[in-house]
Design a protein around this motif. Structure first.
Motif, PDB file in Angstrom:
ATOM      1  N   ALA A  79       0.860  -1.278  -0.087  1.00  0.00           N
ATOM      2  CA  ALA A  79      -0.013  -0.087   0.279  1.00  0.00           C
ATOM      3  C   ALA A  79       0.765   1.280   0.010  1.00  0.00           C
ATOM      4  CB  ALA A  79      -0.781  -0.012   1.218  1.00  0.00           C
ATOM      5  N   HIS A  80       0.236   2.225  -0.655  1.00  0.00           N
ATOM      6  CA  HIS A  80       1.249   3.741  -0.623  1.00  0.00           C
ATOM      7  C   HIS A  80       1.303   4.247   0.869  1.00  0.00           C
ATOM      8  CE1 HIS A  80       1.615   3.363  -4.967  1.00  0.00           C
ATOM      9  NE2 HIS A  80       0.110   2.964  -5.149  1.00  0.00           N
ATOM     10  N   SER A  81       0.287   3.904   1.598  1.00  0.00           N
ATOM     11  CA  SER A  81       0.150   4.573   3.064  1.00  0.00           C
ATOM     12  C   SER A  81      -0.527   3.663   4.036  1.00  0.00           C
ATOM     13  CB  SER A  81      -0.059   5.906   3.024  1.00  0.00           C
ATOM     14  OG  SER A  81      -1.684   6.056   2.423  1.00  0.00           O
ATOM     15  N   ALA A  82      -0.707   3.954   5.048  1.00  0.00           N
ATOM     16  CA  ALA A  82      -1.511   3.171   6.018  1.00  0.00           C
ATOM     17  C   ALA A  82      -3.177   3.703   5.539  1.00  0.00           C
ATOM     18  CB  ALA A  82      -1.406   3.435   7.162  1.00  0.00           C
ATOM     19  N   SER A  83      -3.203   4.949   5.210  1.00  0.00           N
ATOM     20  CA  SER A  83      -4.405   5.391   4.886  1.00  0.00           C
ATOM     21  C   SER A  83      -5.256   4.894   3.675  1.00  0.00           C
ATOM     22  CB  SER A  83      -4.409   7.149   4.903  1.00  0.00           C
ATOM     23  OG  SER A  83      -4.063   7.577   6.264  1.00  0.00           O
ATOM     24  N   SER A  84      -4.274   4.671   2.705  1.00  0.00           N
ATOM     25  CA  SER A  84      -4.763   4.452   1.506  1.00  0.00           C
ATOM     26  C   SER A  84      -5.045   2.812   1.741  1.00  0.00           C
ATOM     27  CB  SER A  84      -3.713   4.530   0.391  1.00  0.00           C
ATOM     28  OG  SER A  84      -2.695   3.761   0.381  1.00  0.00           O
ATOM     29  N   GLY A 216      11.079   1.985   7.120  1.00  0.00           N
ATOM     30  CA  GLY A 216      11.037   2.105   5.784  1.00  0.00           C
ATOM     31  C   GLY A 216      11.077   3.526   5.014  1.00  0.00           C
ATOM     32  N   PRO A 217      10.948   3.166   3.748  1.00  0.00           N
ATOM     33  CA  PRO A 217      10.764   5.000   3.097  1.00  0.00           C
ATOM     34  C   PRO A 217       9.461   5.325   3.121  1.00  0.00           C
ATOM     35  CG  PRO A 217      10.900   3.066   1.387  1.00  0.00           C
ATOM     36  CD  PRO A 217      11.165   2.136   2.878  1.00  0.00           C
ATOM     37  N   ARG A 218       9.381   6.702   2.827  1.00  0.00           N
ATOM     38  CA  ARG A 218       8.083   7.309   2.818  1.00  0.00           C
ATOM     39  C   ARG A 218       7.106   6.663   1.598  1.00  0.00           C
ATOM     40  NH1 ARG A 218       7.504  13.364   4.621  1.00  0.00           N
ATOM     41  NH2 ARG A 218       5.148  12.643   4.501  1.00  0.00           N
ATOM     42  N   GLY A 219       6.024   6.676   1.505  1.00  0.00           N
ATOM     43  CA  GLY A 219       5.180   6.529   0.576  1.00  0.00           C
ATOM     44  C   GLY A 219       5.214   4.897   0.342  1.00  0.00           C
ATOM     45  N   THR A 220       5.308   4.180   1.563  1.00  0.00           N
ATOM     46  CA  THR A 220       4.812   2.940   1.540  1.00  0.00           C
ATOM     47  C   THR A 220       4.293   2.242   2.719  1.00  0.00           C
ATOM     48  OG1 THR A 220       7.088   2.414   2.844  1.00  0.00           O
ATOM     49  CG2 THR A 220       7.342   2.231   0.449  1.00  0.00           C
ATOM     50  N   GLY A 221       3.771   1.204   2.494  1.00  0.00           N
ATOM     51  CA  GLY A 221       2.903   0.422   3.605  1.00  0.00           C
ATOM     52  C   GLY A 221       2.424  -0.817   3.128  1.00  0.00           C
ATOM     53  N   PHE A 222       1.600  -1.438   3.972  1.00  0.00           N
ATOM     54  CA  PHE A 222       0.969  -2.828   3.499  1.00  0.00           C
ATOM     55  C   PHE A 222      -0.366  -2.976   4.267  1.00  0.00           C
ATOM     56  CE2 PHE A 222       3.581  -4.306   6.928  1.00  0.00           C
ATOM     57  CZ  PHE A 222       2.799  -5.489   7.672  1.00  0.00           C
ATOM     58  N   LEU A 223      -1.077  -3.786   3.583  1.00  0.00           N
ATOM     59  CA  LEU A 223      -2.500  -4.265   4.256  1.00  0.00           C
ATOM     60  C   LEU A 223      -2.613  -5.566   4.096  1.00  0.00           C
ATOM     61  CD1 LEU A 223      -5.499  -3.659   4.527  1.00  0.00           C
ATOM     62  CD2 LEU A 223      -5.800  -3.705   2.093  1.00  0.00           C
ATOM     63  N   TYR A 224      -2.969  -6.340   5.190  1.00  0.00           N
ATOM     64  CA  TYR A 224      -3.196  -7.468   5.359  1.00  0.00           C
ATOM     65  C   TYR A 224      -4.713  -7.868   5.168  1.00  0.00           C
ATOM     66  CZ  TYR A 224      -5.030 -11.677   8.025  1.00  0.00           C
ATOM     67  OH  TYR A 224      -5.527 -12.950   8.496  1.00  0.00           O
ATOM     68  N   VAL A 225      -5.193  -9.035   4.471  1.00  0.00           N
ATOM     69  CA  VAL A 225      -6.425  -9.571   4.163  1.00  0.00           C
ATOM     70  C   VAL A 225      -6.549 -10.902   4.650  1.00  0.00           C
ATOM     71  CG1 VAL A 225      -8.439  -9.324   2.611  1.00  0.00           C
ATOM     72  CG2 VAL A 225      -6.549  -7.595   2.300  1.00  0.00           C
TER      73      VAL A 225
END
Ligand SMILES: Cc1ncc(COP(=O)(O)O)c(C=O)c1O
Length: 390
Positions: A79-84, A216-225
């Motif tokens: 993901a691009h961020s936690a919010s996205s 990590g770098p800015r503009g990164t994140g992840f989502l678990y489903v």
């Protein structure tokens, strides 16, 4: 934990006191090396060729993230961020007028903005779990809300942005599992600073950002489903070519994995950076990191408790590596003057980042310090002296 190596991996740390991992932490040297190497390859060969050549390395992102939280690779998407990540998850829940989302008083600003927007546009209602006088979630009230309303989603933040308390999301997860409710966990501030494992915290979605305690770098994140969400065919409201295949003029087929919630286009250089940050963290071990974090925080909290003009604002039975405080009669400007002199990197949390919490506390800003495992106990002592000087 190899403190010498960890310090050697900090670039130009010098005499600064970096206490803003809840904002954006310091990346280990190898993270930026990975990113720049990847970008240079793209510069020479073009992005598609590099992605093909580096496919195996890129796939490690899924392995590393899955290892950290204890799930399978197919349950993870970038993901691009936690919010996205949160928006993708939220948009997959079919919500119409009078459907209820349950959340907590200290949930993140953007989460509240999304609930408010759904209320305005679709008449969706959100209910807030009361807090007990000590700040903990009132779990009896949570159960009452479930009994009382047509609940479609429970969305709770593990550690808020503006205070150091840790919410009991393990119990929330247990109750949701027993009641067959979908649970969306915002672990943006907890991931990387403490052991967040799905076997202990049952949830359907978990959102994370790269730049904070994961380093990590800015503009990164992840989502678990979770598998049950995937198996039941949940998908974001709007799809792209990575989420589904266009199978005919009027038809499409959803992909089987959590990629259903991702983006086809990804910043691959940044993804390799996040992968390296996850690898770095996994190699040290999250249990070791949590242990060191507790040690330095204990020292800092103890030090500040002996300064009578300092008030700490972190409620709750369990606290984290975020410490919020104010010093009597001092303004953010007074703090800045002294902190800048000593090269302290810190944050100020403001009312618009937590309306309910700040209103209850009767303040409109707090200083936020967020040490991470690369910080030392000696630094926590130095920090206390600096605060005395303010
Ligand atoms: C608790 C919490 N949730 C979510 C977010 C949003 O993260 P991002 O900026 O990556 O969207 C933040 C950011 O500060 C946060 O503190």
């Amino acid at each position: 934990m190899n403190h010498e190596k960890i310090h050697a991996d900090l670039v130009d740390y010098g005499n600064k006191l970096f206490l803003n991992s809840a904002g954006a932490s310091l990346m280990p040297r190898s993270v930026t090396e990975k990113i720049t190497e990847y970008l240079h390859r793209e510069e020479r060969l073009g992005g598609y060729t590099v992605a093909e050549q580096q496919a195996e390395e890129l796939a490690q992102f899924y392995e590393q993230a899955a290892h950290l939280i204890g799930c399978e690779k197919h349950n993870i998407t970038f993901a691009h961020s936690a919010s996205s990540a949160f928006m993708q998850a939220l948009s997959s829940i079919p919500l119409s007028a009078k459907d209820v989302i349950i959340t907590s008083e200290v949930d993140y600003t953007s989460n509240f903005l999304q609930f408010l927007s759904l209320h305005k546009k679709r008449g969706v209602v959100f209910k807030i779990i009361k807090s007990l006088p000590n700040g903990d979630l009132d779990l009896d009230h949570f159960r009452q809300l479930i009994d009382q309303y047509p609940v479609k989603l429970v969305a709770v933040t593990h550690i808020p942005t503006n205070s150091g308390m840790v919410q009991d999301v393990a119990t929330i997860g247990e109750i949701c599992a027993a009641e067959n409710l979908i649970f969306l966990l915002d672990s943006c501030q907890s991931i990387g600073q403490m052991d967040v494992k799905l076997k202990n915290i049952k949830c359907d979605f978990l959102t994370a950002t790269g730049r904070k305690f994961l380093r990590g770098p800015r503009g990164t994140g992840f989502l678990y489903v979770s598998d049950r969400i995937l198996d039941q065919g949940y998908a974001p409201l709007l799809l792209d070519g990575g989420n589904a295949t266009w199978t005919g003029n009027d038809t499409y087929e959803l992909v089987d994995t959590a990629e259903r919630f991702g983006n086809w286009e990804k910043p691959y250089a940044m993804l390799t950076g996040l992968t390296e940050a996850l690898k770095y963290l996994n190699e040290i071990g999250i249990q070791q990191i949590e242990k060191q974090n507790k040690k330095i925080m204990h020292r800092l909290r103890n030090n500040l408790s002996s300064i009578s003009s300092v008030t700490c604002y972190d409620l709750g039975t369990q606290t984290s590596n975020i410490l919020t405080f104010r010093k009597k009669d001092k303004t953010p400007g007074d703090i800045k003057t002294v902190f800048s002199k000593h090269q302290v990197y810190y944050g100020i949390s403001q009312k618009h980042q937590g309306q309910i919490d700040f209103n209850k506390k009767g303040v409109d800003w707090v200083v936020r310090l967020s040490p991470h495992y690369f910080n030392t106990e000696e630094e926590m002592d130095r920090m206390a002296e600096i605060i005395e000087e303010v």
